[in-house]
Design an enzyme around this catalytic site. Structure first.
Site, PDB file in Angstrom:
ATOM      1  N   ASN A   1       0.795  -1.116   0.078  1.00 19.58           N
ATOM      2  CA  ASN A   1       0.193   0.214   0.032  1.00 19.58           C
ATOM      3  C   ASN A   1       0.889   1.368   0.012  1.00 19.58           C
ATOM      4  O   ASN A   1       0.405   2.251  -0.304  1.00 19.58           O
ATOM      5  CB  ASN A   1      -0.987   0.033   1.114  1.00 19.58           C
ATOM      6  CG  ASN A   1      -0.303  -0.484   2.528  1.00 19.58           C
ATOM      7  OD1 ASN A   1       0.184  -1.491   2.560  1.00 19.58           O
ATOM      8  ND2 ASN A   1      -0.448   0.530   3.324  1.00 19.58           N
TER       9      ASN A   1
ATOM     10  N   GLN B   1      -4.772  -3.739  -2.467  1.00 19.93           N
ATOM     11  CA  GLN B   1      -4.262  -2.529  -3.263  1.00 19.93           C
ATOM     12  C   GLN B   1      -3.806  -3.212  -4.639  1.00 19.93           C
ATOM     13  O   GLN B   1      -3.426  -2.358  -5.487  1.00 19.93           O
ATOM     14  CB  GLN B   1      -2.738  -2.120  -2.625  1.00 19.93           C
ATOM     15  CG  GLN B   1      -3.001  -1.415  -1.402  1.00 19.93           C
ATOM     16  CD  GLN B   1      -3.818  -0.072  -1.360  1.00 19.93           C
ATOM     17  OE1 GLN B   1      -4.003   0.231  -2.468  1.00 19.93           O
ATOM     18  NE2 GLN B   1      -4.012   0.528  -0.133  1.00 19.93           N
TER      19      GLN B   1
ATOM     20  N   CYS C   1      -1.565   6.413  11.190  1.00 23.42           N
ATOM     21  CA  CYS C   1      -2.477   5.375  11.876  1.00 23.42           C
ATOM     22  C   CYS C   1      -3.748   6.185  11.886  1.00 23.42           C
ATOM     23  O   CYS C   1      -3.979   7.226  11.769  1.00 23.42           O
ATOM     24  CB  CYS C   1      -1.653   5.012  13.225  1.00 23.42           C
ATOM     25  SG  CYS C   1      -1.622   6.283  14.195  1.00 23.42           S
TER      26      CYS C   1
HETATM   27  N1  PLP Z   1      -4.643  -4.276   3.627  1.00 24.70           N
HETATM   28  C1  PLP Z   1      -4.188  -3.184   2.830  1.00 24.70           C
HETATM   29  C2  PLP Z   1      -2.900  -3.343   1.923  1.00 24.70           C
HETATM   30  C3  PLP Z   1      -4.410  -1.795   3.068  1.00 24.70           C
HETATM   31  O1  PLP Z   1      -4.194  -1.009   2.149  1.00 24.70           O
HETATM   32  C4  PLP Z   1      -5.863  -1.526   3.858  1.00 24.70           C
HETATM   33  C5  PLP Z   1      -6.276  -0.388   3.995  1.00 24.70           C
HETATM   34  O2  PLP Z   1      -5.536   0.911   4.417  1.00 24.70           O
HETATM   35  C6  PLP Z   1      -6.273  -2.540   4.453  1.00 24.70           C
HETATM   36  C7  PLP Z   1      -5.738  -3.890   4.511  1.00 24.70           C
HETATM   37  C8  PLP Z   1      -7.560  -2.574   5.486  1.00 24.70           C
HETATM   38  O3  PLP Z   1      -8.645  -2.544   4.681  1.00 24.70           O
HETATM   39  P1  PLP Z   1      -9.999  -2.027   5.469  1.00 24.70           P
HETATM   40  O4  PLP Z   1      -9.963  -0.669   5.602  1.00 24.70           O
HETATM   41  O5  PLP Z   1     -11.288  -2.416   4.401  1.00 24.70           O
HETATM   42  O6  PLP Z   1     -10.199  -2.589   6.844  1.00 24.70           O
END
Ligand code: PLP
Length: 385
Positions: A157, A185, A332
């Site tokens: 991400n 992502q 965060c």
């Molecule tokens: N995994 C990745 C790589 C993310 O970028 C995010 C969101 O920032 C999440 C998980 C968490 O997603 P959610 O907001 O649907 O819980």
């Protein structure tokens, strides 16, 4: 005072709601009934939920029956990451979780594993998961405690770097473990196929695709090997995730999934052109900008950069004042900007800040131009300081 024009370059944090998703949400909100009810109203909502399941499944080449809807990727991760599985009716223990150092906190926190049963897999300086280190960890895994589970994301991400998930799967198959892939992502940016990746589980999130926030899915390869339920109750989602479904959110998620699957090569080529132009412009403005992951495969929409001497927090505020919404990559929930755990994992100095520009289907050349104008001003103020 004139309202400053805003430029949204934070699509990896959340993508703006697509008009088609909005329409689907609004029309589903007006439907009366509970998808579990047997009357006509309930059945109409059931049909809508099942159609959404087909659309989300199609996005990753999975069977609709293998999609468990959740409240988002974080919940899907907490559902998948557990020591307690079932193989059919037989309990199956997962002994240890190995998660890459650059995973999103939704994974890095280890779900329902106790801390002592979670080990991080290092990444190399280039930002790719270290396959040799994974091999060593799995060689040393104590099978007496249960099978190993490995969690490696498909696209990071922060950097957008695409991880060698297929190679990770090959290693895991030799060791007899499970592979959980956070594809949040990656979907809509690279083709994602659960079969081709040889993953046991994929994690998806609606709001990264232009769907509403608060919807996601855990997609499994089959139905035999399944985690213990996280939310128990009325038995919805075949008992894997109880609680009345949210048809409006799921209809929006499905609309976003359809749109993510459509025209992927054309959309990607256009976004890659914008991103490459943005990076060329940055390099012309200053020769000390560091663009992370520029030499390895990245998703087309992400640019994660550092300007020596510019802290993430200061940079983020400076761009915000310029009307540009971008991210430090590691904000965060409190909004406090911390050191990027991804840069630290890649071996960069803890003092080096990182800033992330992420584009999407609605991004334009005008967005890039406004960013580059702001970038030049931020760079010259940094020099002056
Ligand atoms: N995994 C990745 C790589 C993310 O970028 C995010 C969101 O920032 C999440 C998980 C968490 O997603 P959610 O907001 O649907 O819980």
């Amino acid at each position: 005072m004139a309202k400053t024009e805003r430029t949204y370059l934070d699509w990896n944090a959340t993508a703006p709601l697509l008009p088609a998703a909005r329409e689907a949400v609004v029309s589903a909100l007006d439907m009366v009934g509970n998808p579990s009810s047997v009357h006509g109203e309930g059945r109409a909502l059931r049909m809508l939920v099942e159609a959404a399941r087909r659309d989300v499944a199609a996005l990753v080449n999975a069977a609709p029956a293998h999609v468990i809807f959740t409240s988002g990727a974080t919940e899907a991760a907490n559902l998948a990451l557990t020591p307690n599985y079932r193989m059919g009716r037989t309990p199956l223990a997962i002994g240890h979780l190995y998660a890459s150092e650059i995973e999103h906190p939704a994974i890095r926190e280890g779900g329902r594993f106790v801390r002592a049963d979670v080990t991080t897999i290092p990444v190399t300086r280039t930002g790719l998961v270290d396959l040799e280190a994974l091999e060593t960890l799995l060689n040393d895994h104590d099978k007496a405690k249960g099978l190993p589970m490995v969690a490696v994301m498909l696209a990071n991400n922060e950097t957008g770097i695409v991880q060698p998930v297929k190679a990770v799967a090959e290693i895991i198959r030799r060791h007899g473990g499970l592979l959980v892939v956070d594809a949040v992502q990656a979907v809509g940016r690279v083709p994602v196929d659960i079969e081709a990746l040889d993953a046991d589980f994929l994690i998806l999130s609606s709001h990264k695709l232009g769907g509403p926030k608060g919807a996601g899915a855990l997609v499994s390869r089959g139905e035999v090997l399944m985690p213990a339920a996280l939310i128990r109750g009325g038995g919805q989602e075949k008992g894997h995730r109880s609680g009345t479904e949210n048809p409006a959110a799921l209809a929006g998620f499905a609309a976003a999934a359809r749109s993510a699957a459509a025209d992927l090569p054309e959309r990607n080529a256009r976004i890659a052109g914008l991103r490459d132009g943005l990076e060329t412009g940055m390099r012309l403005a200053t020769n000390d900008v560091i663009i992370h992951g520029a030499d390895v495969e990245r998703v087309a929409n992400t640019c994660f950069f550092s300007l020596p001497g510019l802290k993430s927090e200061t940079g983020q505020i400076a761009f915000d004042l310029e009307g540009i919404a971008l991210s430090a990559g590691s904000a965060c929930s409190s909004g406090k900007v911390g050191q990027s755990h991804v840069l630290t994992a890649m071996g960069f100095d803890a003092a080096l800040g990182g800033l992330r520009v992420s584009l999407g289907a609605g991004s334009t050349q005008a967005d890039v131009d406004r960013f580059l104008a702001a970038f030049s001003r931020v760079v010259s103020r940094r020099r002056a300081a």
